[in-house]
Design an enzyme around this catalytic site. Structure first.
Site, short mmCIF file in Angstrom:
data_model
loop_
_atom_site.label_atom_id
_atom_site.label_comp_id
_atom_site.label_asym_id
_atom_site.label_seq_id
_atom_site.Cartn_x
_atom_site.Cartn_y
_atom_site.Cartn_z
CG HIS A 196 -2.38 0.57 1.07
ND1 HIS A 196 -2.99 1.39 1.72
CD2 HIS A 196 -3.11 0.61 -0.07
CE1 HIS A 196 -4.28 1.79 1.25
NE2 HIS A 196 -4.05 1.37 0.25
CE LYS A 264 -8.63 9.95 15.54
NZ LYS A 264 -7.33 9.86 15.13
CB ILE A 265 -14.58 4.12 15.65
CG1 ILE A 265 -15.46 5.31 16.38
CG2 ILE A 265 -15.61 3.03 15.54
CD1 ILE A 265 -15.48 5.14 17.93
N GLY A 267 -10.52 0.61 12.79
CA GLY A 267 -11.11 0.03 11.54
C GLY A 267 -11.72 1.13 10.86
CG HIS A 270 -6.84 4.84 4.86
ND1 HIS A 270 -5.90 5.37 3.84
CD2 HIS A 270 -6.35 3.62 4.86
CE1 HIS A 270 -5.00 4.56 3.36
NE2 HIS A 270 -5.22 3.49 4.25
NE ARG A 279 -6.31 -1.45 1.30
CZ ARG A 279 -5.60 -1.12 2.40
NH1 ARG A 279 -4.44 -1.63 2.25
NH2 ARG A 279 -5.53 -0.18 3.51
CG ASP A 321 -6.50 -2.88 9.75
OD1 ASP A 321 -6.03 -3.89 9.29
OD2 ASP A 321 -6.03 -1.71 9.86
NE ARG A 346 1.41 -3.92 3.48
CZ ARG A 346 0.71 -2.87 3.59
NH1 ARG A 346 1.34 -1.93 4.26
NH2 ARG A 346 -0.78 -2.66 3.76
NE ARG A 365 18.78 15.21 9.61
CZ ARG A 365 18.56 16.46 10.47
NH1 ARG A 365 17.36 16.89 10.26
NH2 ARG A 365 19.08 16.54 11.67
N1 ACO Z 1 -12.82 7.41 14.72
C1 ACO Z 1 -13.41 8.60 14.91
N2 ACO Z 1 -13.03 9.78 14.46
C2 ACO Z 1 -11.99 9.66 13.19
C3 ACO Z 1 -11.63 8.24 12.99
C4 ACO Z 1 -12.00 7.34 13.66
N3 ACO Z 1 -11.42 6.23 13.20
N4 ACO Z 1 -10.65 8.54 11.93
C5 ACO Z 1 -10.80 9.95 11.64
N5 ACO Z 1 -11.42 10.57 12.55
C6 ACO Z 1 -11.73 11.69 12.64
C7 ACO Z 1 -10.51 12.71 13.45
O1 ACO Z 1 -11.23 12.78 14.88
C8 ACO Z 1 -10.56 13.92 12.96
O2 ACO Z 1 -11.66 14.66 13.57
P1 ACO Z 1 -11.53 16.17 13.65
O3 ACO Z 1 -10.99 16.90 12.46
O4 ACO Z 1 -12.75 16.58 14.26
O5 ACO Z 1 -10.30 16.38 14.71
C9 ACO Z 1 -10.82 13.65 11.44
O6 ACO Z 1 -11.42 12.59 11.54
C10 ACO Z 1 -9.61 13.66 10.84
O7 ACO Z 1 -8.76 12.25 11.31
P2 ACO Z 1 -7.19 12.21 11.45
O8 ACO Z 1 -6.76 11.36 12.48
O9 ACO Z 1 -6.70 13.64 11.52
O10 ACO Z 1 -6.78 11.66 10.22
P3 ACO Z 1 -5.39 11.19 9.84
O11 ACO Z 1 -5.43 10.99 8.23
O12 ACO Z 1 -4.45 11.72 10.75
O13 ACO Z 1 -5.61 9.52 10.29
C11 ACO Z 1 -6.00 7.36 10.61
C12 ACO Z 1 -5.78 8.50 9.74
C13 ACO Z 1 -4.90 7.32 11.94
C14 ACO Z 1 -5.98 5.97 10.06
C15 ACO Z 1 -7.34 7.54 11.68
O14 ACO Z 1 -8.27 7.79 10.93
C16 ACO Z 1 -7.59 6.68 12.72
O15 ACO Z 1 -6.83 6.79 13.84
N6 ACO Z 1 -8.20 5.30 12.43
C17 ACO Z 1 -8.49 4.47 13.51
C18 ACO Z 1 -7.17 3.56 13.14
C19 ACO Z 1 -7.19 2.44 12.08
O16 ACO Z 1 -8.41 2.06 11.63
N7 ACO Z 1 -6.11 2.45 11.50
C20 ACO Z 1 -6.02 1.45 10.40
C21 ACO Z 1 -5.52 2.29 9.08
S1 ACO Z 1 -5.41 1.62 7.85
C22 ACO Z 1 -4.29 0.12 7.76
O17 ACO Z 1 -3.45 0.20 8.66
C23 ACO Z 1 -4.51 -1.13 7.11
#
Ligand code: ACO
Length: 383
Positions: A196, A264-265, A267, A270, A279, A321, A346, A365
């Site tokens: 990815h 954070k919820i 799954g 992104h 996917r 996920d 991966r 860097r």
């Molecule tokens: N649950 C609740 N709110 C969420 C979630 C979530 N899963 N994901 C994003 N948001 C919200 C954030 O709180 C934020 O809100 P705000 O602007 O009011 O503060 C907004 O959406 C933007 O979210 P960020 O975290 O800034 O987005 P970023 O691109 O940095 O993060 C991430 C992406 C880390 C994947 C995030 O969505 C997250 O934490 N998800 C849950 C963990 C997860 O499922 N990870 C798997 C990634 S995919 C993989 O590895 C195959």
């Protein structure tokens, strides 16, 4: 439109937290297209690869840039089957780890140990690195299966060179080859998780490689990055979350409280896909097949209700996920084994990127903007 993402305009001193939106290099391995929410490996849509290919073919594709011919595939399968067995040194080292440590710690240690035990250490040309990649690809399933059984107090089952990658792994875990739809769901998950672009763990591997460190160090670091719940660790967190909700009737009140608690919820969401992870439909289709006998109707109903509520309330889509967690649960894996399964897949993408980084290396860097206390004199100790 090409799907290439332009870097944000750069002003000296401007900060891009989390490198969000920053294009740091080119790659020929995969393309995540934000506009069409699609993913291709070496130009092939990942959905088509899931329909037509084995995981071994996809691994070859990622490493070599083309799908293998029948002869190349047969030769690769032979090599892979002959490299599955773990040396006594590795098994003895792993057996001394604390019994309750996380399986990701076991994997991180195992790869580090394989590096220390490699007689070709220091030989980092493409041919040697490809051989080391195949070695890790072949041995990781043995390590994960041993760990799955150890956690249940069961004796390990040795690899069977007569079986393909997926069947052998599942037999080493469960003592038998599961029904065809489970084998297929597993193989689809391996293909979808394989690559990815510059995700956190792959970028970690490229950073380590850019110092001209060795492939095992890069993979060890990547495993550490993948372990976190914001990245690969999310597939385990999803299953804990679905268990916590428990029943479809609890979805709405549970989610309401979760937002009050600013949780954070897992799954969902992104960094790159904002309108849905390309996917997810493919993996969700496998989940539906596994639940088609109606025995896990509650789990599926909770799964669907949470996805619908997240979309309605927050406009946030699930990521890979989300379906993978319940698929692995229904296959009978223990939750702490979920992220190690991600590693088994991966390893192909990481090692393809490590080899690509070395083809035209430049030390990674970046800069930082200092915001600490101003320069001051070191005081002499009072008294
Ligand atoms: N649950 C609740 N709110 C969420 C979630 C979530 N899963 N994901 C994003 N948001 C919200 C954030 O709180 C934020 O809100 P705000 O602007 O009011 O503060 C907004 O959406 C933007 O979210 P960020 O975290 O800034 O987005 P970023 O691109 O940095 O993060 C991430 C992406 C880390 C994947 C995030 O969505 C997250 O934490 N998800 C849950 C963990 C997860 O499922 N990870 C798997 C990634 S995919 C993989 O590895 C195959």
């Amino acid at each position: 439109m090409t799907g290439l993402i332009p870097s944000p305009p750069h002003h000296p001193g401007q900060i891009f937290r989390g490198l969000a939106g920053v294009v740091v290099d080119t790659t020929t391995i995969s393309m995540v297209n934000q506009e069409t929410n699609s993913l291709t490996y070496r130009g092939y849509p990942v959905q088509e690869l899931c329909e037509s290919c084995s995981f071994e073919e996809v691994a070859w594709l990622l490493w070599h840039g083309e799908l293998p011919t029948a002869n190349q595939l047969a030769e690769f399968k032979l090599v892979e089957r002959n490299r599955r067995t773990l040396g006594r040194n590795v098994t003895s080292a792993l057996s001394r780890l604390p019994e309750d440590c996380h399986p990701m710690d076991v994997l991180r240690t195992a790869i580090s140990y394989l590096g220390a035990d490699d007689p070709t250490e220091g030989l980092d040309d493409r041919d040697h690195n490809l051989a080391k990649s195949i070695d890790m690809f072949a041995k990781l399933p043995t390590i994960v299966a041993f760990e799955q059984r150890r956690r249940r107090g069961l004796e390990p089952i040795l690899p069977d060179a007569n079986l393909g990658y997926a069947e052998n792994f599942l037999q080493m875990c469960f003592g038998e080859i599961p029904p065809a739809e489970q084998v297929r769901a597993f193989e689809v998950s391996m293909i979808l998780y394989a690559e990815h672009s510059f995700n956190a763990s792959t970028f970690t591997a490229r950073v380590v490689t850019s110092t001209l460190s060795d492939i095992y160090s890069a993979v060890t670091a990547a495993i550490g990055a993948l372990k976190g719940p914001l990245h690969g660790g999310a597939n385990e967190a999803v299953m804990h979350l679905l268990a916590e909700i428990g029943d479809v009737a609890n979805v709405e009140p549970w989610l309401k409280q979760a937002f009050v608690d600013k949780r954070k919820i897992m799954g969902f969401g992104h960094r790159v896909y904002k309108n849905g992870d390309s996917r997810v439909p493919t993996m969700t289709a496998e989940l539906r097949k596994l639940t088609s006998d109606g025995k896990s109707a509650d789990l599926l109903a909770t799964y669907d209700a949470l996805a619908a509520a997240m979309l309605r309330v927050k406009d946030i889509h699930p990521n890979l996920d989300y379906p993978t967690g319940p698929v692995y649960h229904l296959m009978g894996f223990d939750i702490p084994i979920f992220t190690p399964l991600f590693v088994m897949s991966r390893i192909t993408g990481w090692t393809a990127h490590i080899m690509e980084q070395l083809e035209s290396n430049s030390l990674i860097r970046p800069l930082s903007s200092y915001v600490g206390v101003e320069q001051r004199k070191v005081p002499t100790l009072a008294g």
